[in-house]
Design a protein around this motif. Structure first.
Motif, short mmCIF file in Angstrom:
data_model
loop_
_atom_site.label_atom_id
_atom_site.label_comp_id
_atom_site.label_asym_id
_atom_site.label_seq_id
_atom_site.Cartn_x
_atom_site.Cartn_y
_atom_site.Cartn_z
N VAL A 129 0.61 -1.35 0.01
CA VAL A 129 -0.05 -0.02 -0.06
C VAL A 129 0.90 1.29 0.08
N GLY A 130 2.16 1.17 0.93
CA GLY A 130 2.88 2.26 1.01
C GLY A 130 3.46 2.61 -0.60
N ASP A 131 3.93 1.49 -1.40
CA ASP A 131 4.22 1.61 -2.56
C ASP A 131 3.17 2.16 -3.70
N GLN A 132 2.16 1.74 -3.57
CA GLN A 132 1.14 2.50 -4.18
C GLN A 132 0.99 3.80 -3.82
N ALA A 133 1.10 4.40 -2.54
CA ALA A 133 1.02 5.92 -2.21
C ALA A 133 2.15 6.54 -3.16
N LEU A 134 3.38 5.89 -2.99
CA LEU A 134 4.35 6.56 -3.82
C LEU A 134 4.41 6.52 -5.19
N ARG A 135 3.61 5.67 -5.97
CA ARG A 135 3.37 5.61 -7.35
C ARG A 135 2.52 6.66 -7.72
N LEU A 136 1.34 6.84 -6.88
CA LEU A 136 0.24 7.83 -6.89
C LEU A 136 0.88 9.16 -6.88
N TRP A 137 1.83 9.35 -6.08
CA TRP A 137 2.41 10.66 -5.69
C TRP A 137 3.06 11.14 -7.10
N SER A 138 4.00 10.07 -7.62
CA SER A 138 4.75 10.45 -8.81
C SER A 138 4.00 10.62 -10.07
N GLN A 139 2.95 9.72 -10.08
CA GLN A 139 2.00 9.93 -11.50
C GLN A 139 1.49 11.31 -11.31
N THR A 140 0.91 11.56 -10.12
CA THR A 140 0.14 12.96 -10.00
C THR A 140 1.13 14.33 -10.35
N ARG A 171 3.84 14.20 -12.14
CA ARG A 171 4.14 14.23 -13.67
C ARG A 171 2.95 14.89 -14.32
N GLU A 172 1.61 14.85 -13.93
CA GLU A 172 0.38 15.61 -14.48
C GLU A 172 0.49 16.92 -14.12
N VAL A 173 0.70 17.01 -12.69
CA VAL A 173 0.42 18.44 -12.37
C VAL A 173 1.43 19.61 -12.69
N PHE A 174 2.95 19.17 -12.73
CA PHE A 174 4.21 19.95 -12.75
C PHE A 174 4.23 20.14 -14.50
N ARG A 175 4.76 21.25 -14.76
CA ARG A 175 5.07 21.66 -15.97
C ARG A 175 5.97 20.62 -16.74
N GLN A 176 6.16 20.43 -18.09
CA GLN A 176 6.97 19.80 -18.58
C GLN A 176 8.54 20.13 -18.54
N THR A 177 8.66 21.44 -18.19
CA THR A 177 10.05 21.90 -18.21
C THR A 177 10.41 21.65 -16.75
N ASP A 178 9.35 21.20 -15.61
CA ASP A 178 9.98 21.09 -14.45
C ASP A 178 10.36 19.53 -14.41
N VAL A 179 11.73 18.97 -13.54
CA VAL A 179 12.20 17.98 -13.41
C VAL A 179 11.98 17.41 -12.19
N VAL A 180 11.36 16.27 -12.15
CA VAL A 180 10.80 15.53 -10.82
C VAL A 180 11.95 14.23 -10.71
N GLY A 181 12.32 13.93 -9.42
CA GLY A 181 12.91 12.83 -9.19
C GLY A 181 12.61 12.27 -7.57
N ARG A 182 13.04 11.08 -7.46
CA ARG A 182 12.84 10.51 -6.24
C ARG A 182 14.22 10.54 -5.57
N TRP A 183 14.19 11.29 -4.28
CA TRP A 183 15.38 11.52 -3.76
C TRP A 183 15.96 10.47 -2.60
N ARG A 215 -0.82 23.14 -6.28
CA ARG A 215 -1.71 22.52 -7.27
C ARG A 215 -1.57 21.04 -7.05
N LEU A 216 -0.33 20.65 -6.72
CA LEU A 216 -0.11 19.40 -6.56
C LEU A 216 -0.82 18.80 -5.22
N ARG A 217 -0.58 19.51 -4.19
CA ARG A 217 -1.35 19.19 -2.95
C ARG A 217 -3.11 19.43 -2.90
N GLU A 218 -3.38 19.95 -3.92
CA GLU A 218 -4.98 20.15 -4.14
C GLU A 218 -5.43 18.83 -4.95
N SER A 219 -4.43 18.39 -5.99
CA SER A 219 -4.76 17.43 -6.90
C SER A 219 -4.92 16.15 -6.01
#
Length: 298
Positions: free
Chosen positions: A186-197, A199-211, A234-238
């Motif tokens: 379930v924790g992994d599902q939460a991580l994947r959901l956060w990552s997918q969201t 990618r959808e919310v941030f701009r294409q020019t923004d770079v997202v990584g797992r730290w 916007r990410l928090r609201e989504s």
């Protein structure tokens, strides 16, 4: 000579018409018989490269049957002007060439298909290797090593362009408790959901990584901290509208800082982490913007 259009069925129909026309020309115009026979072979050679092996065999066989029928018909209907020995030898040569050409083209097509399959497999393997080197396997986001490379490149670009650059470090609140109570799946599902969201919310020019295990880093290109904070909200609201199974998606805390051109990567990351720790100490589920002269722990 390539008579083959893009669609395989259209290629087959076009070749069949050409073969029928050439056999008809061979039958009806005696002066063009010597030209019609080589053209039959050329038509097959020019168009069969895009056909499947079964279609190659059908067309080659049909050509042999039509040509044999034409020779028999001419011999019976016009035996006075038709030299069965000479014409029969010429037709026999073509009849012998047609299956040879058909099998040669079929072999070539099979080799081409095999080479294309190997090329696609190699391309896929290289893509998998590249993803394994640069991406986190669970979330598909960039890993920390590749994020450092992206940050260095983006910092140089923004420095040349004179545009602002901001860095955010985010941590999912209560993920450890989530794992302990509901299980790591379930924790992994939460991580994947956060990552997918993200990618959808941030701009294409923004770079997202797992730290780290439950932390993410975002590079906001051409953005001040005020602009980057709007993206975080916007990410928090989504995320607040999404669920992990039947449970609401956990909230997250964020530390956000600007990145002056002269500051090393490790220093800017440490400032963002300090802002994140402050957000956590204030109760979490918030974003804290760190200052450049903030006292960092040793």
């Amino acid at each position: 000579m390539n008579l083959a259009p893009t669609h395989p069925k259209a290629t087959t129909a076009l070749l069949a018409l050409a073969i029928i026309g050439l056999v008809g020309l061979y039958t009806a115009v005696p002066d063009l018989r010597d030209a019609a026979l080589p053209l039959l072979t050329l038509v097959l050679m020019g168009g069969l490269f895009s056909l499947r092996p079964r279609e190659v065999r059908i067309l080659a066989g049909a050509t042999m049957v039509l040509l044999a029928l034409a020779v028999i018909a001419l011999w019976r209907l016009d035996s006075s002007r038709f030299d069965p020995i000479q014409e029969g030898l010429s037709a026999l040569m073509v009849l012998a060439m047609i299956p040879a050409v058909g099998f040669a083209v079929q072999g070539f097509a099979q080799r081409m298909a095999h080479a294309e399959a190997e090329r696609q497999a190699l391309t896929s393997a290289l893509a998998d290797m590249s993803m394994a080197v640069t991406c986190d396997p669970l979330t598909g986001l960039y890993n920390d090593r590749h994020m450092r490379e992206c940050m260095a490149q983006e910092a140089r670009r923004c420095q040349r362009a004179g545009t602002p650059l901001s860095v955010g470090v985010m941590d999912i609140d209560g993920l450890r408790r989530f794992n302990e109570q509901l299980g790591f799946d379930v924790g992994d599902q939460a991580l994947r959901l956060w990552s997918q969201t993200a990618r959808e919310v941030f701009r294409q020019t923004d770079v997202v990584g797992r730290w780290r295990a439950e932390q993410f880093i975002v590079l906001f290109a051409d953005s001040s901290t005020e602009q980057a904070a709007l993206g975080i909200e916007r990410l928090r609201e989504s995320l607040s509208q999404r669920h992990v199974g039947h449970l609401p998606c956990p909230a997250f805390s964020a530390g956000l800082v600007d990145w002056p051109a002269e500051e090393p990567i490790d220093a800017v990351i440490e400032r963002a982490c300090a802002a994140l720790r402050q957000a956590k100490s204030e109760g979490g589920a918030r974003c804290v913007v760190g200052s450049r002269d903030a006292a960092l722990p040793t």
